[in-house]
Enzyme design. Structure first.
Site, PDB file in Angstrom:
ATOM      1  N   ASP A  21       0.987  -1.242   0.063  1.00  0.00           N
ATOM      2  CA  ASP A  21       0.083   0.113  -0.076  1.00  0.00           C
ATOM      3  C   ASP A  21       0.967   1.377   0.110  1.00  0.00           C
ATOM      4  O   ASP A  21       1.415   1.784   1.090  1.00  0.00           O
ATOM      5  CB  ASP A  21      -0.880  -0.088   1.210  1.00  0.00           C
ATOM      6  CG  ASP A  21      -1.890   1.147   1.416  1.00  0.00           C
ATOM      7  OD1 ASP A  21      -1.913   1.984   0.247  1.00  0.00           O
ATOM      8  OD2 ASP A  21      -2.376   1.489   2.335  1.00  0.00           O
ATOM      9  N   LYS A  47       1.622   7.845   0.467  1.00  0.00           N
ATOM     10  CA  LYS A  47       2.120   8.109   1.898  1.00  0.00           C
ATOM     11  C   LYS A  47       3.420   8.705   1.926  1.00  0.00           C
ATOM     12  O   LYS A  47       4.406   8.762   0.812  1.00  0.00           O
ATOM     13  CB  LYS A  47       2.098   6.497   2.409  1.00  0.00           C
ATOM     14  CG  LYS A  47       0.826   5.812   2.545  1.00  0.00           C
ATOM     15  CD  LYS A  47       0.755   4.384   3.080  1.00  0.00           C
ATOM     16  CE  LYS A  47      -0.405   3.835   3.367  1.00  0.00           C
ATOM     17  NZ  LYS A  47      -1.138   4.523   4.318  1.00  0.00           N
ATOM     18  N   ARG A  52     -10.989  -0.303   2.262  1.00  0.00           N
ATOM     19  CA  ARG A  52     -12.369  -0.543   2.129  1.00  0.00           C
ATOM     20  C   ARG A  52     -13.036  -0.528   0.706  1.00  0.00           C
ATOM     21  O   ARG A  52     -13.994  -1.205   0.222  1.00  0.00           O
ATOM     22  CB  ARG A  52     -13.105   0.862   2.843  1.00  0.00           C
ATOM     23  CG  ARG A  52     -12.738   2.137   2.043  1.00  0.00           C
ATOM     24  CD  ARG A  52     -13.203   3.213   3.023  1.00  0.00           C
ATOM     25  NE  ARG A  52     -11.861   3.319   3.945  1.00  0.00           N
ATOM     26  CZ  ARG A  52     -11.630   4.532   5.054  1.00  0.00           C
ATOM     27  NH1 ARG A  52     -12.613   5.261   5.109  1.00  0.00           N
ATOM     28  NH2 ARG A  52     -10.875   4.449   5.799  1.00  0.00           N
TER      29      ARG A  52
HETATM   30  N1  BES Z   1      -3.249   0.322   5.359  1.00  0.00           N
HETATM   31  C1  BES Z   1      -3.355   1.318   5.651  1.00  0.00           C
HETATM   32  C2  BES Z   1      -3.782   1.666   7.263  1.00  0.00           C
HETATM   33  C3  BES Z   1      -2.641   1.422   8.145  1.00  0.00           C
HETATM   34  C4  BES Z   1      -1.711   2.359   8.348  1.00  0.00           C
HETATM   35  C5  BES Z   1      -2.305   0.493   8.675  1.00  0.00           C
HETATM   36  C6  BES Z   1      -0.653   2.176   9.067  1.00  0.00           C
HETATM   37  C7  BES Z   1      -1.498   0.169   9.589  1.00  0.00           C
HETATM   38  C8  BES Z   1      -0.334   1.117   9.846  1.00  0.00           C
HETATM   39  C9  BES Z   1      -4.826   2.105   5.088  1.00  0.00           C
HETATM   40  O1  BES Z   1      -4.827   1.681   3.779  1.00  0.00           O
HETATM   41  C10 BES Z   1      -4.774   3.639   5.180  1.00  0.00           C
HETATM   42  O2  BES Z   1      -3.784   4.092   4.581  1.00  0.00           O
HETATM   43  N2  BES Z   1      -5.801   4.412   5.848  1.00  0.00           N
HETATM   44  C11 BES Z   1      -5.842   5.586   5.811  1.00  0.00           C
HETATM   45  C12 BES Z   1      -7.086   5.935   5.694  1.00  0.00           C
HETATM   46  C13 BES Z   1      -7.477   7.611   5.675  1.00  0.00           C
HETATM   47  C14 BES Z   1      -6.877   7.960   4.192  1.00  0.00           C
HETATM   48  C15 BES Z   1      -8.757   7.980   5.505  1.00  0.00           C
HETATM   49  C16 BES Z   1      -5.288   6.171   7.411  1.00  0.00           C
HETATM   50  O3  BES Z   1      -5.237   5.244   8.182  1.00  0.00           O
HETATM   51  O4  BES Z   1      -4.645   7.069   7.250  1.00  0.00           O
HETATM   52 ZN    ZN Z   2      -3.840   0.056   3.351  1.00  0.00          ZN
HETATM   53 MN    MN Z   3      -3.851   2.895   2.300  1.00  0.00          MN
END
Ligand code: BES
Ligand code: ZN
Ligand code: MN
Length: 494
Positions: A270, A277, A351
């Site tokens: 991801d 990110k 999601r």
């Molecule tokens: N895989 C990530 C969530 C995550 C981040 C899990 C760090 C474990 C450690 C997920 O896909 C994500 O990026 N979520 C975002 C959602 C936001 C953009 C609403 C997040 O948590 O920042």
């Molecule tokens: Zn993710």
């Molecule tokens: Mn993500």
């Protein structure tokens, strides 16, 4: 590791190592007292001088001159009356770590000296087996020089005759759970350039080849398109690795039993996509398929122990990457359910793959559906690295999962899924948007999923904080395989 139950006196058993519990205060176990007599009171002296520690989870070694036991490994249990399940687990983990690093090739565990306060022999054996298997876990697949494996190859759990069958059952069950956890760890620890969606599909087929009770198939992008999974496909759009929907069926029960479905988030890397990110720690996003890996591990555990339940594993595997073909913020996609989604942040991709996988689950007419996902960073802010976040549309299901987490020490904590949160997903241009702003990020993510799970009893496990450890001991944890296995075993009818 070879485990067996022993119903005779553990002191009389020749071994490289005998594991014995020590408590604070004067009244020690019968095993201790007998050993102390054999050692002419030396143990008592070492204990009162503090050289053998009774502090919870402290370990001390002793080499007795008499008898057929080469080493004694003492593990502190703290105050006898205060030993809890969590305390036992801590002590077991520490003792099994010491054992795994020692020179002993075999060991006997004096269970009666450890199971204080009516802790059950079967339960305690499960904890010991899982602790030792975890201590022995090594991931050196990608190293040219292999690590030295533990010397221990045989463990006897010595307990009361009456507990023999419970100990034996626990050995079989925990051995299967540990094997499942190891698969979950291996898949998680593999780098994203090896563990791709296609690699996961191949692993599913390999697993089905190994276990006759498992059947696996993998759908490709063409089939996903035919199913109308526009949301799922929007995540893999920027990647050269095609998405896969993997279905693994475990049939342990009879045909009449409706299956329990496990849905795993399988983002093999991801990057965030166009909503890229930040660079720091981005490597850890190879772990974004740990939900999927836990589905693999749980199915392996069930197949290994021949559990009499029917379970279907559904894995939504994709890689989230930026490119000229990638989905952009503002893009609107149509899900398999027909509902449209405005993608405001391509990093909220979990999601987007799960919603279509959850709609796909309807065809199994499931008894329950549980999805497992490293879904939100917000879950780590809410619960830290100790508890899985649990959200559900059914109280009975939520309670069963909470209880399974409690008894295995693989705990979850429930968060609300109230309607009031749903408005955070309102979109001006589509049926919903894929992010709900900063407040309650874990809840709004689950709210999003809840719009695709109306036709069955459903729970969501956010494992973002528990699936792996960061830092010096970076590595996958194998969670929540113990919770899921325990939950599913509890669903056995009759
Ligand atoms: N895989 C990530 C969530 C995550 C981040 C899990 C760090 C474990 C450690 C997920 O896909 C994500 O990026 N979520 C975002 C959602 C936001 C953009 C609403 C997040 O948590 O920042
Ligand atoms: Zn993710
Ligand atoms: Mn993500």
């Amino acid at each position: 590791m070879n485990y067996s139950a022993l119903s005779t006196d553990p002191i009389k058993q020749k071994s490289d190592c005998l594991v014995v519990g020590v408590v604070e205060g004067k009244s020690q176990s019968a095993v201790w007292t007998e050993l102390d007599q054999q050692c002419k009171g030396v143990l008592g002296k070492l204990l009162s001088s503090g050289d053998i520690s009774s502090k919870l989870a402290a370990t001390s070694w002793f080499y007795p001159q008499e008898g057929g036991v080469k080493r004694l490994l003492f593990v502190g249990l703290g105050k006898e009356k205060e030993l809890s399940e969590a305390g036992f687990r801590k002590a077991a983990k520490s003792a099994m770590q010491s054992l795994s690093k020692s020179g002993a090739g075999n060991a006997v565990v004096a269970l009666s000296s450890l199971t204080l306060n009516a802790l059950k022999a079967g339960w305690a054996t499960e904890q010991l087996v899982i602790a030792l298997e975890s201590a022995c876990y090594i991931f050196d697949n990608m190293k040219s020089e292999k690590a030295t494996p533990t010397k221990v190859s045989q463990v006897k759990v010595a307990g009361d005759k009456r507990d023999k069958s419970a100990i034996e059952a626990a050995i079989a069950k925990a051995g299967a759970v540990a094997k499942g956890m190891n698969l979950t760890k291996d898949l998680g620890n593999l780098p994203g350039n090896v563990c791709t969606p296609d690699y996961l599909a191949k692993q599913a087929k390999a697993l089905a080849k190994e276990y006759k009770s498992l059947k696996a198939e993998a759908l490709g992008e063409k089939e996903l398109k035919e199913l109308g999974m526009g949301s799922f496909l929007s995540v893999s759009a920027g990647s050269d690795e095609p998405a896969r929907l993997i279905v693994i069926e475990y049939k342990g029960g009879d045909d009449k039993q409706k299956p329990h479905v496990l849905v795993g988030k399988g983002i093999t890397f991801d990057s965030g996509g166009i909503s890229l990110k930040p660079g720091e720690g981005m490597d850890e996003m190879k772990y974004d398929m740990c939900g999927a890996a836990s589905v693999f591990g749980t199915l392996l555990a069930l197949a290994e122990m021949k559990a009499p339940v029917n379970v279907v594993g559904v894995i939504a595997a994709a890689e989230n990457m930026p490119s000229g073909k990638a989905t952009k913020p503002g893009d609107i996609v149509t899900t398999m359910s027909g509902q449209t989604v405005e993608i405001l942040n391509t990093d909220a991709e979990g999601r987007l793959v799960l919603c279509d996988a959850l709609t796909y689950c309807e065809r199994f007419k499931p008894e329950t559906v549980v999805d497992i996902a490293t879904l939100t960073g917000a879950c780590i802010i809410a619960l830290g690295n100790h508890a899985t976040g649990l959200l559900a549309n059914d109280d009975k299901l939520a309670d069963a999962l909470l209880a399974a987490g409690e008894s295995t020490g693989d705990r979850a904590w429930r968060l609300p899924l109230w309607d009031e949160y749903q408005t955070q997903l309102d979109s001006n241009f589509a049926d919903m948007q894929n992010i709900g702003g900063r407040p309650a990020g874990t809840i709004t993510a689950a709210c999003f999923l809840s719009r695709f799970t109306k036709k069955y009893r459903w729970a969501h496990l956010d494992i973002a904080g528990v699936a792996w450890t960061s830092g010096k001991d970076k590595g996958a944890s194998g969670r929540p395989v113990p919770l899921l296995t325990e939950y599913l075993l509890g669903q056995v009818k009759g």
